[in-house]
Each structure stands twice: as C-alpha cells, then as structure tokens.
Design a protein around this motif. Structure first.
Motif, short mmCIF file in Angstrom:
data_model
loop_
_atom_site.label_atom_id
_atom_site.label_comp_id
_atom_site.label_asym_id
_atom_site.label_seq_id
_atom_site.Cartn_x
_atom_site.Cartn_y
_atom_site.Cartn_z
N TYR A 21 0.84 -1.20 0.00
CA TYR A 21 0.00 0.00 0.00
C TYR A 21 0.87 1.25 0.00
O TYR A 21 0.57 2.23 -0.70
CB TYR A 21 -0.94 0.01 1.20
CG TYR A 21 -1.86 1.19 1.22
CD1 TYR A 21 -2.92 1.28 0.31
CD2 TYR A 21 -1.67 2.23 2.12
CE1 TYR A 21 -3.76 2.39 0.31
CE2 TYR A 21 -2.51 3.34 2.12
CZ TYR A 21 -3.54 3.41 1.22
OH TYR A 21 -4.37 4.50 1.21
N TYR A 22 1.96 1.24 0.77
CA TYR A 22 2.89 2.36 0.79
C TYR A 22 3.49 2.58 -0.60
O TYR A 22 3.55 3.72 -1.08
CB TYR A 22 4.01 2.11 1.81
CG TYR A 22 5.16 3.06 1.67
CD1 TYR A 22 5.07 4.36 2.13
CD2 TYR A 22 6.35 2.66 1.07
CE1 TYR A 22 6.12 5.24 2.00
CE2 TYR A 22 7.41 3.53 0.93
CZ TYR A 22 7.30 4.82 1.40
OH TYR A 22 8.34 5.69 1.26
N TYR A 24 2.19 1.68 -3.47
CA TYR A 24 1.11 2.13 -4.34
C TYR A 24 0.87 3.62 -4.16
O TYR A 24 0.74 4.37 -5.13
CB TYR A 24 -0.16 1.33 -4.02
CG TYR A 24 -1.39 1.95 -4.61
CD1 TYR A 24 -1.67 1.84 -5.97
CD2 TYR A 24 -2.28 2.66 -3.81
CE1 TYR A 24 -2.81 2.43 -6.51
CE2 TYR A 24 -3.41 3.24 -4.34
CZ TYR A 24 -3.66 3.12 -5.70
OH TYR A 24 -4.78 3.71 -6.22
N ARG A 25 0.79 4.09 -2.92
CA ARG A 25 0.54 5.52 -2.67
C ARG A 25 1.70 6.37 -3.17
O ARG A 25 1.48 7.47 -3.67
CB ARG A 25 0.32 5.76 -1.17
CG ARG A 25 -0.92 5.13 -0.60
CD ARG A 25 -2.20 5.60 -1.26
NE ARG A 25 -2.30 7.04 -1.23
CZ ARG A 25 -3.03 7.76 -2.09
NH1 ARG A 25 -3.74 7.17 -3.01
NH2 ARG A 25 -3.07 9.06 -2.00
N LYS A 26 2.91 5.89 -3.05
CA LYS A 26 4.07 6.63 -3.53
C LYS A 26 4.01 6.79 -5.05
O LYS A 26 4.23 7.88 -5.58
CB LYS A 26 5.35 5.88 -3.12
CG LYS A 26 6.62 6.62 -3.39
CD LYS A 26 7.80 5.84 -2.84
CE LYS A 26 9.10 6.49 -3.20
NZ LYS A 26 10.24 5.74 -2.73
N ALA A 28 1.29 6.61 -6.86
CA ALA A 28 0.11 7.42 -7.17
C ALA A 28 0.43 8.91 -7.05
O ALA A 28 -0.04 9.72 -7.85
CB ALA A 28 -1.05 7.05 -6.24
N ARG A 29 1.25 9.30 -6.06
CA ARG A 29 1.65 10.70 -5.92
C ARG A 29 2.48 11.14 -7.12
O ARG A 29 2.31 12.25 -7.63
CB ARG A 29 2.43 10.91 -4.62
CG ARG A 29 1.55 10.99 -3.40
CD ARG A 29 2.32 11.50 -2.20
NE ARG A 29 3.46 10.66 -1.84
CZ ARG A 29 3.42 9.66 -0.99
NH1 ARG A 29 2.29 9.35 -0.39
NH2 ARG A 29 4.49 8.96 -0.72
N THR A 32 0.21 11.66 -10.09
CA THR A 32 -0.55 12.90 -9.97
C THR A 32 0.32 14.08 -10.37
O THR A 32 -0.14 14.98 -11.08
CB THR A 32 -1.04 13.08 -8.52
OG1 THR A 32 -1.84 11.96 -8.17
CG2 THR A 32 -1.85 14.34 -8.37
#
Length: 105
Positions: A21-22, A24-26, A28-29, A32
């Motif tokens: 999850y970490y 994935y979020r990295k 995703a940022r 963006t």
C-alpha cells in the motif's frame, strides 16, 4: 486458540499489505504530479524557458509538439495507435570549481 504459525502468517500478511500500500501511494503521488505537469511546446523558445527556470531544472514537464524520429517511429505493443520517438538530447553542464590558491570561484 491461535497457533504461533497462524500469528506469523497474519503478521507477515499485514506487513506485506502495508508495504504494498505504501508503494502504491508513492507511485500514485508521482502519477498525480506527472498529470498536473505544465505543458510546453517544442519550439525554438524551449532552451530559453529552461534557462529561465528556477535552478535551470523543470521537475516534470509535458512536451507537446511535432517531433521527427531519428530512424523509425516506435509503436506501443500495449496500446494500438500510440506512437513515440527517441530524440537525441544534449545536456551541457557548467560547474564552478573552487580555486584554493586564488581563493575564488
């Protein structure tokens, strides 16, 4: 009762889930930031825009314009109709060197 093996499996699955999850979020940022990148046109003014940028660096920029391939157009294996080119890029870097004898840059 819960056995130590079950606790080990539960803990490792939670740890891997947190790690993925970490990551994935990295990513995703980063995506963006890429999607919100300023768009510049490929023309004769591009070197002047880069030179005027803060620190002569543009972190994420989308270049728009017509470019010609050096040899052949690259086609995507995953998306039909998507093409790209490899363009030769020349980067010149000027460094200031400390001169200890003259005590100057």
């Amino acid at each position: 009762p819960i056995t130590p093996g079950e606790l080990l499996c539960l803990g490792s699955s939670l740890a891997f889930s947190g790690l993925f999850y970490y990551l994935y979020r990295k990513k995703a940022r980063v995506m963006t930031r890429i999607q919100e990148a300023p768009k510049l046109q490929v023309d004769d003014d591009l070197p002047a825009v880069v030179s005027a940028a803060d620190g002569r660096c543009l972190p994420y920029v989308a270049l728009e314009g017509i470019v010609l391939p050096a040899k052949a157009v690259l086609t995507s294996h995953y998306h039909e109709g998507l093409q790209g080119v490899i363009q030769k890029l020349l980067l010149k870097e000027h460094r200031l060197i400390w001169n200890s004898l003259a005590r100057s840059w």
